[in-house]
Design a protein around this motif. Structure first.
Motif, PDB file in Angstrom:
ATOM      1  N   MET A   1       3.987 103.070   3.660  1.00 23.24           N
ATOM      2  CA  MET A   1       4.745 102.586   4.817  1.00 23.24           C
ATOM      3  C   MET A   1       6.172 102.285   4.393  1.00 23.24           C
ATOM      4  O   MET A   1       6.408 101.616   3.409  1.00 23.24           O
ATOM      5  CB  MET A   1       4.099 101.312   5.366  1.00 23.24           C
ATOM      6  N   THR A   2       7.140 102.782   5.104  1.00 22.86           N
ATOM      7  CA  THR A   2       8.534 102.523   4.775  1.00 22.86           C
ATOM      8  C   THR A   2       9.001 101.265   5.450  1.00 22.86           C
ATOM      9  O   THR A   2       8.399 100.765   6.396  1.00 22.86           O
ATOM     10  CB  THR A   2       9.414 103.698   5.238  1.00 22.86           C
ATOM     11  N   THR A   3      10.164 100.771   4.982  1.00 25.13           N
ATOM     12  CA  THR A   3      10.679  99.524   5.554  1.00 25.13           C
ATOM     13  C   THR A   3      11.090  99.691   6.998  1.00 25.13           C
ATOM     14  O   THR A   3      11.214  98.720   7.727  1.00 25.13           O
ATOM     15  CB  THR A   3      11.879  99.033   4.743  1.00 25.13           C
ATOM     16  N   GLY A   4      11.347 100.908   7.436  1.00 21.96           N
ATOM     17  CA  GLY A   4      11.710 101.113   8.832  1.00 21.96           C
ATOM     18  C   GLY A   4      10.517 101.114   9.756  1.00 21.96           C
ATOM     19  O   GLY A   4      10.662 101.248  10.966  1.00 21.96           O
TER      20      GLY A   4
ATOM     21  N   HIS B   1      20.157  99.478   1.117  1.00 21.77           N
ATOM     22  CA  HIS B   1      19.601  98.198   1.571  1.00 21.77           C
ATOM     23  C   HIS B   1      19.664  97.159   0.450  1.00 21.77           C
ATOM     24  O   HIS B   1      18.692  96.428   0.190  1.00 21.77           O
ATOM     25  CB  HIS B   1      18.171  98.368   2.055  1.00 21.77           C
ATOM     26  N   CYS B   2      20.827  97.062  -0.168  1.00 16.29           N
ATOM     27  CA  CYS B   2      20.947  96.251  -1.378  1.00 16.29           C
ATOM     28  C   CYS B   2      20.888  94.754  -1.123  1.00 16.29           C
ATOM     29  O   CYS B   2      20.711  93.974  -2.061  1.00 16.29           O
ATOM     30  CB  CYS B   2      22.239  96.597  -2.116  1.00 16.29           C
TER      31      CYS B   2
ATOM     32  N   VAL C   1      22.789 100.890  11.060  1.00 16.28           N
ATOM     33  CA  VAL C   1      21.979 101.925  11.706  1.00 16.28           C
ATOM     34  C   VAL C   1      22.856 102.710  12.678  1.00 16.28           C
ATOM     35  O   VAL C   1      23.877 102.204  13.177  1.00 16.28           O
ATOM     36  CB  VAL C   1      20.793 101.275  12.465  1.00 16.28           C
ATOM     37  N   LEU C   2      22.465 103.954  12.940  1.00 13.91           N
ATOM     38  CA  LEU C   2      23.088 104.725  14.003  1.00 13.91           C
ATOM     39  C   LEU C   2      22.360 104.419  15.298  1.00 13.91           C
ATOM     40  O   LEU C   2      21.134 104.541  15.374  1.00 13.91           O
ATOM     41  CB  LEU C   2      23.020 106.221  13.692  1.00 13.91           C
ATOM     42  N   GLY C   3      23.113 103.997  16.306  1.00 15.52           N
ATOM     43  CA  GLY C   3      22.528 103.555  17.562  1.00 15.52           C
ATOM     44  C   GLY C   3      21.974 104.679  18.400  1.00 15.52           C
ATOM     45  O   GLY C   3      21.999 105.859  18.006  1.00 15.52           O
TER      46      GLY C   3
ATOM     47  N   ALA D   1      15.020 102.097  14.378  1.00 12.16           N
ATOM     48  CA  ALA D   1      14.924 101.456  13.071  1.00 12.16           C
ATOM     49  C   ALA D   1      15.913 102.095  12.115  1.00 12.16           C
ATOM     50  O   ALA D   1      16.250 103.271  12.227  1.00 12.16           O
ATOM     51  CB  ALA D   1      13.507 101.587  12.522  1.00 12.16           C
ATOM     52  N   ALA D   2      16.394 101.303  11.185  1.00 12.75           N
ATOM     53  CA  ALA D   2      17.254 101.836  10.137  1.00 12.75           C
ATOM     54  C   ALA D   2      16.469 102.788   9.250  1.00 12.75           C
ATOM     55  O   ALA D   2      15.252 102.683   9.113  1.00 12.75           O
ATOM     56  CB  ALA D   2      17.830 100.696   9.309  1.00 12.75           C
ATOM     57  N   ALA D   3      17.158 103.720   8.646  1.00 12.72           N
ATOM     58  CA  ALA D   3      16.520 104.633   7.700  1.00 12.72           C
ATOM     59  C   ALA D   3      16.022 103.838   6.494  1.00 12.72           C
ATOM     60  O   ALA D   3      16.577 102.781   6.162  1.00 12.72           O
ATOM     61  CB  ALA D   3      17.508 105.701   7.266  1.00 12.72           C
ATOM     62  N   PRO D   4      14.988 104.321   5.824  1.00 10.51           N
ATOM     63  CA  PRO D   4      14.523 103.640   4.600  1.00 10.51           C
ATOM     64  C   PRO D   4      15.623 103.633   3.541  1.00 10.51           C
ATOM     65  O   PRO D   4      16.602 104.390   3.636  1.00 10.51           O
ATOM     66  CB  PRO D   4      13.330 104.498   4.157  1.00 10.51           C
TER      67      PRO D   4
END
Length: 564
Positions: free
Chosen positions: A1-4, A224-225, A238-240, A329-332
């Motif tokens: 599962m990714t963070t997104g 995602h630092c 993120v791109l809306g 969602a933001a990319a991983p």
């Protein structure tokens, strides 16, 4: 599962008794901390420090200021030297504390000029016995500070635009940002303008009495630092829905003894709405947050009870007055290594150089020298990171190698071993009143031994060392998380040791570390145990299997120490 793809939070059973929530009319304090905050705002202690305590000395300090409101200006008493870890939980605060202070300098987004770094270095040498630790929230901590010297320290910090205000306490703590924001070639959005837009709320009495500490991260970093997953409120680049650049909103993250990952609210926040949304989420926490029990007063508990749908509804209807737009969602994370260690090109043709102090330990002399080297090789901007690292920005390409070589002489490597790069340690028993074991020195020993024993090991395994049951060093999210405690050996001796959690992760393998039943290791045995564990992983892992993935797959017996 990714963070997104974080699952939607499920509401728990709603509490029926009063939790001291202001929004429900409960203004009568339900614990000592809430009482002293009602009696005098934490921000008010500055005048007493300058006018009374700095003039009359440590003995003149009121206890509710000393062990309470001082935190609103980044001050904690240090642990008195010579008190062993086994006595930590048995002594009262006044018996544990020394008359010296830790003083935390607030550095928003880790952004420093070389002029500011020079002042920090000078203050360290003059007032803090040359101490200067980089924290995992981009602050710098001094130790051995006397109350008599605090006004002078403040004056010099403020002369270059720095402060210690709300570096601790039930306040908006230092706000995290990507250390290479605005220059990274692969960032989604530069979070700096949005981060700067929140500066007026630092020290604002409207937010100086929150239920507990409150952590913010704003970043458009593709790596995602800033680790948004464990902050109370986070804005993730993120791109809306129409391709515009903005932020994905997360709320309710936090670790300590009851860790929870933040949850997406599923909305898109344009940069111009960030201040309003931050104020809305913070105000919601202030008014609805639990104030009865300190252990349950973080935003994560309210979110767990409410769920994301109710949280979003209350936020919009009671605090924003407008409806947030649905968003993706933001990319991983773009890489398993979520830091910025190394030499990388900037979007303007120059380069940045990220280096590794050993577990965040630096000194005034070292920081002064870093500033001098940065200026010599063409930079006036330095950054701290959430991994206790340093970055020098804006370096011409021809100067990167000589700069890296000079930094290496200081013990700051741009090409460190995997162990030096990925090991973190909290303050530990050396200075912290909560700690049970030594952490900084122990972590350095682990690094040195693993570098010697496993010189070719290259898998980015994180080792986080914590001195008490809390999680200042983020042990639950580490591949190898070490939580200090006193353990009993087979011969009946009580020695420093660590409870081990394995397989935590925030990138490819999202989850908290696995607790192996009865797995505790004496501090002196840690190099042997970790060496055996990593060798076993290398021998038995599947192709491309991460350490965390391997830990979750194998039997517990595989993770226990080898027979001696």
């Amino acid at each position: 599962m990714t963070t997104g793809a974080t699952p939607r939070a499920r509401p728990r059973t709603v509490r029926t008794r009063s939790e001291g929530q202001w929004a429900h009319g409960y203004r009568e304090p339900l614990n000592f901390t809430e009482r002293f905050k009602r009696d005098s705002d934490g921000l008010d202690v500055r005048d007493r420090i300058i006018g009374v305590y700095a003039r009359n000395g440590f003995a003149s300090i009121d206890p509710s200021d000393l062990r309470g409101r001082f935190r609103w200006y980044g001050l904690y008493t240090q642990r008195r030297p010579g008190i062993e870890g086994g006595r930590t939980a048995k002594l009262d605060a006044e018996d544990l504390e020394d008359s010296y202070f830790m003083l935390r300098v607030r550095i928003a987004g880790g952004q420093l000029s070389t002029a500011q770094l020079r002042v920090i270095g000078e203050l360290s040498r003059q007032y803090a016995r040359n101490t200067a630790d980089i924290t995992n929230r981009q602050n710098i901590q001094f130790h051995w500070v006397r109350i008599e010297d605090v006004p002078a320290i403040w004056e010099q910090l403020e002369s270059v635009g720095l402060s210690t205000i709300e570096a601790c306490g039930d306040t908006p703590r230092n706000m995290l940002g990507c250390p290479v924001a605005g220059i990274a070639a692969d960032e989604v959005i530069d979070g700096t303008p949005s981060l700067n837009a929140l500066a007026p709320f630092v020290g604002d009495p409207a937010f100086s009495n929150l239920p507990r500490k409150y952590k913010t991260a704003i970043s458009g970093c593709s790596r995602h630092c800033t680790i948004h997953e464990i902050n109370d409120v986070a804005f993730v680049g993120v791109l809306g829905p129409e391709g515009q650049r903005g932020f994905d909103l997360w709320v309710g993250g936090g670790l300590s003894t009851n860790p929870m990952y933040a949850q997406r609210l599923g909305v898109f926040v344009p940069p111009e709405q960030v201040p309003a949304v931050w104020v809305g989420v913070t105000s919601l926490f202030r008014d609805y947050g639990y104030r009865r029990a300190r252990a349950k007063a973080r935003l994560k508990f309210l979110l767990a009870d409410w769920g994301t749908e109710k949280f979003r509804t209350v936020l919009q209807e009671e605090f924003l007055g407008f409806t947030l737009v649905e968003g993706p969602a933001a990319a991983p994370p773009s890489t398993l290594r979520r830091d910025h260690v190394g030499i990388y090109p900037q979007k303007d043709g120059r380069f940045y150089v990220g280096v590794t102090p050993s577990v965040g330990r630096t000194s005034g002399e070292m920081l002064t020298r870093v500033g001098e080297l940065a200026e010599r090789y063409g930079s006036q901007r330095v950054r701290t990171t959430i991994d206790q690292k340093l970055i020098i920005l804006d370096v011409p390409e021809a100067h990167t190698t000589p700069l890296a070589e000079e930094l290496e002489k200081l013990g700051l490597s741009a090409d460190p071993s995997v162990f030096r790069r990925h090991t973190m340690a909290c303050t530990g028993i050396e200075f912290c009143k909560l700690a049970i074991v030594n952490t900084k020195d122990r972590a350095k020993q682990i690094i040195a031994e693993l570098e010697r024993r496993l010189p070719d090991f290259e898998v980015p395994v994180t080792i986080n060392v914590n001195g008490c049951p809390n999680s200042c060093a983020r042990i639950q999210t580490a591949d190898i998380g070490l939580r200090g405690q006193i353990i009993t050996t087979d011969t009946g001796q009580h020695v420093e040791g660590f409870q081990v959690q394995l397989g935590g992760g925030l990138s490819a393998d999202v989850g908290f570390g696995r607790k192996v039943r009865g797995l505790k290791v004496a501090a002196d045995d840690l190099p042997d145990y970790i060496e055996h564990l990593l060798q076993t992983y290398q021998t038995n892992c599947l192709p491309a299997e991460t350490f965390a993935g391997w830990v979750r797959r194998v039997d517990e017996s595989t993770l226990t120490p080898a027979p001696r």
